[in-house]
Scaffold this motif. Sequence first.
Motif, mmCIF file in Angstrom:
data_model
loop_
_atom_site.group_PDB
_atom_site.id
_atom_site.type_symbol
_atom_site.label_atom_id
_atom_site.label_comp_id
_atom_site.label_asym_id
_atom_site.label_seq_id
_atom_site.Cartn_x
_atom_site.Cartn_y
_atom_site.Cartn_z
ATOM 1 N N GLY A 41 14.249 80.764 63.493
ATOM 2 C CA GLY A 41 14.535 81.962 63.293
ATOM 3 C C GLY A 41 13.133 82.802 63.002
ATOM 4 O O GLY A 41 12.411 82.951 63.865
ATOM 5 N N GLY A 42 12.994 83.155 61.580
ATOM 6 C CA GLY A 42 11.692 83.668 61.418
ATOM 7 C C GLY A 42 11.579 85.319 61.582
ATOM 8 O O GLY A 42 10.752 85.718 61.828
ATOM 9 N N THR A 43 12.939 85.944 61.673
ATOM 10 C CA THR A 43 13.079 87.313 61.995
ATOM 11 C C THR A 43 13.096 88.157 60.941
ATOM 12 O O THR A 43 13.302 87.482 59.705
ATOM 13 C CB THR A 43 14.483 87.551 62.794
ATOM 14 N N ILE A 44 12.802 89.269 60.800
ATOM 15 C CA ILE A 44 12.707 90.202 59.842
ATOM 16 C C ILE A 44 13.692 91.351 59.951
ATOM 17 O O ILE A 44 13.812 91.868 60.840
ATOM 18 C CB ILE A 44 11.189 90.939 59.688
ATOM 19 N N THR A 45 14.720 91.470 58.846
ATOM 20 C CA THR A 45 15.578 92.419 58.847
ATOM 21 C C THR A 45 15.773 92.979 57.511
ATOM 22 O O THR A 45 15.078 92.555 56.677
ATOM 23 C CB THR A 45 16.917 91.712 59.243
ATOM 24 N N ALA A 46 16.679 93.994 57.425
ATOM 25 C CA ALA A 46 16.701 94.733 56.189
ATOM 26 C C ALA A 46 17.404 93.865 54.853
ATOM 27 O O ALA A 46 18.252 93.369 55.356
ATOM 28 C CB ALA A 46 17.389 96.062 56.378
ATOM 29 N N GLY A 47 16.931 94.074 53.714
ATOM 30 C CA GLY A 47 17.441 93.610 52.490
ATOM 31 C C GLY A 47 17.440 94.155 51.247
ATOM 32 O O GLY A 47 16.981 95.530 51.404
ATOM 33 N N ALA A 63 12.717 97.549 56.717
ATOM 34 C CA ALA A 63 13.712 97.487 55.347
ATOM 35 C C ALA A 63 14.654 98.773 55.298
ATOM 36 O O ALA A 63 15.648 98.511 54.430
ATOM 37 C CB ALA A 63 12.619 97.561 53.937
ATOM 38 N N THR A 64 14.350 99.931 55.991
ATOM 39 C CA THR A 64 15.280 100.981 55.676
ATOM 40 C C THR A 64 15.902 101.412 57.010
ATOM 41 O O THR A 64 16.722 102.309 57.150
ATOM 42 C CB THR A 64 14.456 102.320 55.540
ATOM 43 N N GLU A 65 15.992 100.583 58.002
ATOM 44 C CA GLU A 65 16.487 100.861 59.302
ATOM 45 C C GLU A 65 18.060 101.142 59.232
ATOM 46 O O GLU A 65 18.615 102.075 59.814
ATOM 47 C CB GLU A 65 16.505 99.534 60.226
ATOM 48 N N TYR A 66 18.692 100.072 58.553
ATOM 49 C CA TYR A 66 20.182 100.301 58.579
ATOM 50 C C TYR A 66 20.337 101.584 57.710
ATOM 51 O O TYR A 66 21.702 101.977 57.904
ATOM 52 C CB TYR A 66 20.867 98.980 58.250
ATOM 53 N N ALA A 70 34.495 88.811 52.565
ATOM 54 C CA ALA A 70 34.703 87.788 53.405
ATOM 55 C C ALA A 70 34.264 88.140 55.257
ATOM 56 O O ALA A 70 33.720 87.284 55.625
ATOM 57 C CB ALA A 70 36.319 87.501 53.571
ATOM 58 N N PHE A 71 34.426 89.237 55.344
ATOM 59 C CA PHE A 71 34.097 89.812 56.671
ATOM 60 C C PHE A 71 32.552 89.447 56.860
ATOM 61 O O PHE A 71 32.134 88.761 57.915
ATOM 62 C CB PHE A 71 34.323 91.103 56.962
ATOM 63 N N ALA A 72 31.514 89.772 55.646
ATOM 64 C CA ALA A 72 30.534 89.826 56.075
ATOM 65 C C ALA A 72 29.847 88.296 56.174
ATOM 66 O O ALA A 72 28.849 87.955 56.798
ATOM 67 C CB ALA A 72 29.649 90.287 54.639
ATOM 68 N N ALA A 73 30.623 87.316 55.735
ATOM 69 C CA ALA A 73 30.257 86.071 55.547
ATOM 70 C C ALA A 73 30.455 85.292 56.821
ATOM 71 O O ALA A 73 30.023 84.106 57.157
ATOM 72 C CB ALA A 73 31.253 85.341 54.563
ATOM 73 N N THR A 74 31.204 86.021 57.781
ATOM 74 C CA THR A 74 31.556 85.791 59.180
ATOM 75 C C THR A 74 30.275 85.819 60.225
ATOM 76 O O THR A 74 30.418 85.427 61.440
ATOM 77 C CB THR A 74 32.860 85.893 59.663
ATOM 78 N N ARG A 75 29.359 86.638 59.778
ATOM 79 C CA ARG A 75 28.227 87.071 60.537
ATOM 80 C C ARG A 75 26.907 86.712 60.020
ATOM 81 O O ARG A 75 26.894 86.555 58.694
ATOM 82 C CB ARG A 75 28.475 88.688 60.876
ATOM 83 N N ARG A 76 25.943 86.471 60.975
ATOM 84 C CA ARG A 76 24.569 86.334 60.421
ATOM 85 C C ARG A 76 23.972 87.467 59.879
ATOM 86 O O ARG A 76 24.230 88.444 60.048
ATOM 87 C CB ARG A 76 23.773 85.845 61.571
ATOM 88 N N GLY A 77 23.047 87.036 58.726
ATOM 89 C CA GLY A 77 22.047 88.305 58.216
ATOM 90 C C GLY A 77 23.133 88.828 56.971
ATOM 91 O O GLY A 77 24.094 88.679 56.736
ATOM 92 N N ALA A 78 22.168 89.802 56.518
ATOM 93 C CA ALA A 78 22.963 90.546 55.266
ATOM 94 C C ALA A 78 23.532 92.026 55.699
ATOM 95 O O ALA A 78 24.570 92.165 56.137
ATOM 96 C CB ALA A 78 21.515 90.680 54.189
ATOM 97 N N GLN A 79 22.453 92.745 55.754
ATOM 98 C CA GLN A 79 23.152 93.991 56.358
ATOM 99 C C GLN A 79 23.745 94.042 57.732
ATOM 100 O O GLN A 79 24.518 94.748 58.011
ATOM 101 C CB GLN A 79 21.967 95.262 56.080
ATOM 102 N N ALA A 80 23.064 93.358 58.515
ATOM 103 C CA ALA A 80 23.485 93.171 59.875
ATOM 104 C C ALA A 80 25.166 92.894 60.019
ATOM 105 O O ALA A 80 25.747 93.101 61.151
ATOM 106 C CB ALA A 80 22.793 92.347 60.859
ATOM 107 N N SER A 81 25.594 92.121 58.861
ATOM 108 C CA SER A 81 26.824 91.560 58.973
ATOM 109 C C SER A 81 28.095 92.263 58.250
ATOM 110 O O SER A 81 29.152 91.932 58.432
ATOM 111 C CB SER A 81 26.909 90.273 57.968
ATOM 112 N N TYR A 82 27.681 93.681 57.761
ATOM 113 C CA TYR A 82 28.617 94.521 57.052
ATOM 114 C C TYR A 82 29.577 95.229 57.918
ATOM 115 O O TYR A 82 28.981 95.719 59.023
ATOM 116 C CB TYR A 82 27.795 95.529 56.194
ATOM 117 N N PRO A 83 30.713 95.359 57.636
ATOM 118 C CA PRO A 83 31.424 96.109 58.791
ATOM 119 C C PRO A 83 31.655 97.561 58.517
ATOM 120 O O PRO A 83 31.164 97.983 57.329
ATOM 121 C CB PRO A 83 32.954 95.637 58.212
ATOM 122 N N GLY A 84 31.908 98.337 59.558
ATOM 123 C CA GLY A 84 32.105 99.626 59.598
ATOM 124 C C GLY A 84 33.375 100.060 59.737
ATOM 125 O O GLY A 84 34.388 99.162 59.574
ATOM 126 N N PRO A 85 33.906 101.308 59.727
ATOM 127 C CA PRO A 85 35.125 101.615 59.947
ATOM 128 C C PRO A 85 35.780 101.188 61.124
ATOM 129 O O PRO A 85 36.982 101.107 61.294
ATOM 130 C CB PRO A 85 35.120 103.215 59.872
#
Length: 303
Positions: free
Chosen positions: A34-40, A72-75, A281-296
Amino acid sequence: MNQPSIVVVGSLNADLVVRVQRHPHPGETLLGSGGTITAGGKGANQALAAALQGANVTMIGAVGEDSYAAPATEYLRRAGVNMRGIAAVDDECTGLAVITVSDDGENAIIVIPGANAIVNGDYVAGFDDVLHDADIVLLQGEIPASGFARAVELAGGRVVVNLAPVIEVPKEALLKADPLMANEHEGGLILKQLGVPCASDEPRDIAQALVDAGFKSVVMTLGSQGALVADASGLTPIPTPKVEAVDTTGAGDAFAGAFVAKLAEGADLVEAAHHAARVGAFAATRRGAQASYPGPEDELPSV
């Protein structure tokens, strides 16, 4: 009629995510990927989760003028979060979280505050109008205690606190939380901070002790075991959908953001917690923090 507003005062981080087969023992070296940078950052995570659930969200915080500020502010930008309260400071780096995620989905996190350290009482006071007009002000523990206390002081609406990590904050400010959101470990530390003894480490007993200590309401998150809602009327267990966890990073923040979004719609504590458990629970099924959050457009798992 204006949409109810949520103001999140909290941290913004760049997350450096490393995957490992298992977490290393002290003194041990393991190979990872890994070693990727994402928002948190807990503040940004919760702001995004609320916005993706349809809430009108404003974020107050800070980043550095460095290469980490954009991710850090992308999402937040994508989701339409109002970012008028986010300053870029040239003498601090953007907050950085180093996250290791094991193959079983559990994570360990080290946070370097960076620019989050400037979100103190004086900084927060510059947004007194925004805080006064907010229907809900949501706070965590990744900013200075003076910033936390000033945000509570200036809040014109409901204050919701997820004191994670548990930092020393003024008792009178903390007790204005309605609800206080915490897991059982954090709940025990908060009781200790308040000088309230609790002989039991059972979540139900800790939640009740927090209500007895003066909190109007408490939401205790229990991971895969769901949550508890506690207030003067008693304790209500909140089940969570059974899912195969891929990465639990940020799942608690997804719960918190979805919870306040539902409160802003007029839901009561129990209804909001039921919805938040499904989002977490939905968020836990995907990788990452913000990238895992569900939308409408995403279908949430059922209990």
